[in-house]
Design a protein around this motif. Structure first.
Motif, PDB file in Angstrom:
ATOM      1  N   GLU A 140       0.839  -1.195   0.000  1.00 29.12           N
ATOM      2  CA  GLU A 140       0.000   0.000   0.000  1.00 29.12           C
ATOM      3  C   GLU A 140       0.878   1.251   0.000  1.00 29.12           C
ATOM      4  OE1 GLU A 140      -2.726  -0.094   3.237  1.00 29.12           O
ATOM      5  OE2 GLU A 140      -3.917  -1.739   2.399  1.00 29.12           O
ATOM      6  N   VAL A 141       0.451   2.232  -0.789  1.00 33.36           N
ATOM      7  CA  VAL A 141       1.171   3.502  -0.865  1.00 33.36           C
ATOM      8  C   VAL A 141       0.159   4.628  -0.701  1.00 33.36           C
ATOM      9  CG1 VAL A 141       2.657   4.976  -2.262  1.00 33.36           C
ATOM     10  CG2 VAL A 141       2.805   2.486  -2.505  1.00 33.36           C
ATOM     11  N   PRO A 142       0.351   5.509   0.286  1.00 34.26           N
ATOM     12  CA  PRO A 142      -0.563   6.655   0.398  1.00 34.26           C
ATOM     13  C   PRO A 142      -0.535   7.486  -0.881  1.00 34.26           C
ATOM     14  CG  PRO A 142       0.831   6.465   2.348  1.00 34.26           C
ATOM     15  CD  PRO A 142       1.385   5.519   1.335  1.00 34.26           C
ATOM     16  N   PHE A 143      -1.690   7.988  -1.262  1.00 33.13           N
ATOM     17  CA  PHE A 143      -1.812   8.762  -2.495  1.00 33.13           C
ATOM     18  C   PHE A 143      -0.774   9.880  -2.560  1.00 33.13           C
ATOM     19  CE2 PHE A 143      -3.722  12.604  -4.475  1.00 33.13           C
ATOM     20  CZ  PHE A 143      -3.732  12.174  -5.789  1.00 33.13           C
ATOM     21  N   GLU A 144      -0.545  10.544  -1.421  1.00 35.07           N
ATOM     22  CA  GLU A 144       0.367  11.686  -1.402  1.00 35.07           C
ATOM     23  C   GLU A 144       1.805  11.271  -1.720  1.00 35.07           C
ATOM     24  OE1 GLU A 144      -3.283  12.367   0.674  1.00 35.07           O
ATOM     25  OE2 GLU A 144      -1.735  10.830   0.999  1.00 35.07           O
ATOM     26  N   GLU A 145       2.149  10.009  -1.473  1.00 41.08           N
ATOM     27  CA  GLU A 145       3.523   9.533  -1.665  1.00 41.08           C
ATOM     28  C   GLU A 145       3.692   8.700  -2.927  1.00 41.08           C
ATOM     29  OE1 GLU A 145       4.654   7.402   1.837  1.00 41.08           O
ATOM     30  OE2 GLU A 145       3.845   8.946   3.194  1.00 41.08           O
ATOM     31  N   ALA A 146       2.615   8.429  -3.649  1.00 37.30           N
ATOM     32  CA  ALA A 146       2.676   7.524  -4.798  1.00 37.30           C
ATOM     33  C   ALA A 146       3.443   8.144  -5.959  1.00 37.30           C
ATOM     34  CB  ALA A 146       1.263   7.167  -5.243  1.00 37.30           C
ATOM     35  N   ASP A 147       4.219   7.307  -6.632  1.00 33.61           N
ATOM     36  CA  ASP A 147       4.952   7.724  -7.824  1.00 33.61           C
ATOM     37  C   ASP A 147       4.018   7.552  -9.024  1.00 33.61           C
ATOM     38  OD1 ASP A 147       6.782   8.381  -9.736  1.00 33.61           O
ATOM     39  OD2 ASP A 147       7.916   6.498  -9.625  1.00 33.61           O
ATOM     40  N   MET A 148       3.448   8.647  -9.478  1.00 35.98           N
ATOM     41  CA  MET A 148       2.441   8.603 -10.528  1.00 35.98           C
ATOM     42  C   MET A 148       2.685   9.725 -11.524  1.00 35.98           C
ATOM     43  SD  MET A 148      -0.834   8.203  -7.975  1.00 35.98           S
ATOM     44  CE  MET A 148      -2.050   7.872  -9.213  1.00 35.98           C
TER      45      MET A 148
END
Length: 285
Positions: free
Chosen positions: A231-239
């Motif tokens: 799981e990756v918090p949205f704020e930290e996701a590499d997108m």
């Protein structure tokens, strides 16, 4: 008389429709900006045209148009180039389909929307889609139908490839809900509308089972026998900026209209049935 579909911006969804129409004797002409796609399109039964091009001659024989090209900062690329030609041909066309997006509804905090909901897009991309819808619907005598598509997946496009490449993420954002649609169901909706035209009508095209994105990734990993990605918090996701923009709104999209008006029975009413079928198709290749 042979029916001719002019597919403007011929892509994934348009090819799924062509796969249904060509065996019925239709002529399908597809525009593309990439000359290296010509051989592929011809192998799929589609006559390619390099865009941009003069549409005046092909429109003389065209009975139906499907336009899939997304708008840019300057508006709809088809109408920017060929508005006069399309307008001139309008009265001779039986059906026109414009592929839009459910992103035009904006954020509803996970709540339900149907085609009567106001358009209030949260992104610039969604705002451009609203303007493009309006441009197409405003052309006099053009039998336009708008199809607002949810997140599209199907063979070669979905979570399996990302999981195998090791780039899938379970991005967690509170109350984030997406609607989805398998490309084969898009194609059957378009074909049903062709057989029952209702110019000016707007249709949501989505399945029955909106879900958080991490639930779909986790289930796909289970089908592959792989551990789910962390799981990756949205704020930290590499997108990418494009991927991140999809998370700017959350909603559940109703699809009653395609069922009641077009008689649609979804082939893949939920993501589980679609993922099972996609995996089975891969194994049979």
């Amino acid at each position: 008389m042979t029916k001719t579909l002019l597919s403007l911006g011929h892509g994934f969804s348009a090819q799924a429709l062509a796969d249904r129409l060509v065996p019925q004797g239709w002529r399908v002409v597809g525009t593309t900006r990439k000359p290296d796609k010509f051989a592929q399109l011809q192998a799929q039964g589609v006559s390619p045209m390099l865009w941009p091009c003069d549409l005046s001659e092909i429109l003389k024989d065209t009975t139906h148009i499907l336009t899939s090209a997304g708008p840019d900062a300057e508006g709809d690329p088809i109408l920017r180039t060929a508005l006069g030609e399309v307008t001139k041909a309008a009265s001779g066309l039986e059906w026109v389909g414009y592929l839009s997006t459910t992103g035009v509804y904006g954020d509803h905090d996970g709540g339900w929307v149907d085609e009567t909901a106001e358009t209030d897009p949260a992104t610039q991309r969604g705002q451009r889609r609203v303007l493009a819808e309006q441009e197409w619907l405003a052309i006099p005598n053009l039998p336009v139908h708008v199809f607002r598509l949810a997140g599209i997946y199907g063979p070669g496009r979905g979570p399996f490839a990302k999981l195998r490449r090791g780039v899938a993420q379970r991005v967690i954002k509170k109350n984030q809900i997406f609607s989805r649609i398998h490309v084969d169901d898009i194609a059957q909706v378009l074909e049903a509308s062709i057989h029952a035209p209702n110019p000016g009508r707007v249709y949501n095209v989505c399945d029955d089972d909106p879900q958080p994105p991490e639930v779909v990734i986790e289930y796909a990993a289970k089908l592959l026998g792989m551990p789910p990605p962390p799981e990756v918090p949205f704020e930290e996701a590499d997108m990418s900026p494009m991927a991140r923009s999809f998370y700017s709104d959350s909603k559940r999209v109703r699809n009653d209209r395609i069922k009641t008006e077009l008689g649609i029975r979804l082939k893949y009413p939920d993501f589980k049935s679609a993922l099972h079928a996609m995996l089975e198709q891969e194994r049979n290749l």
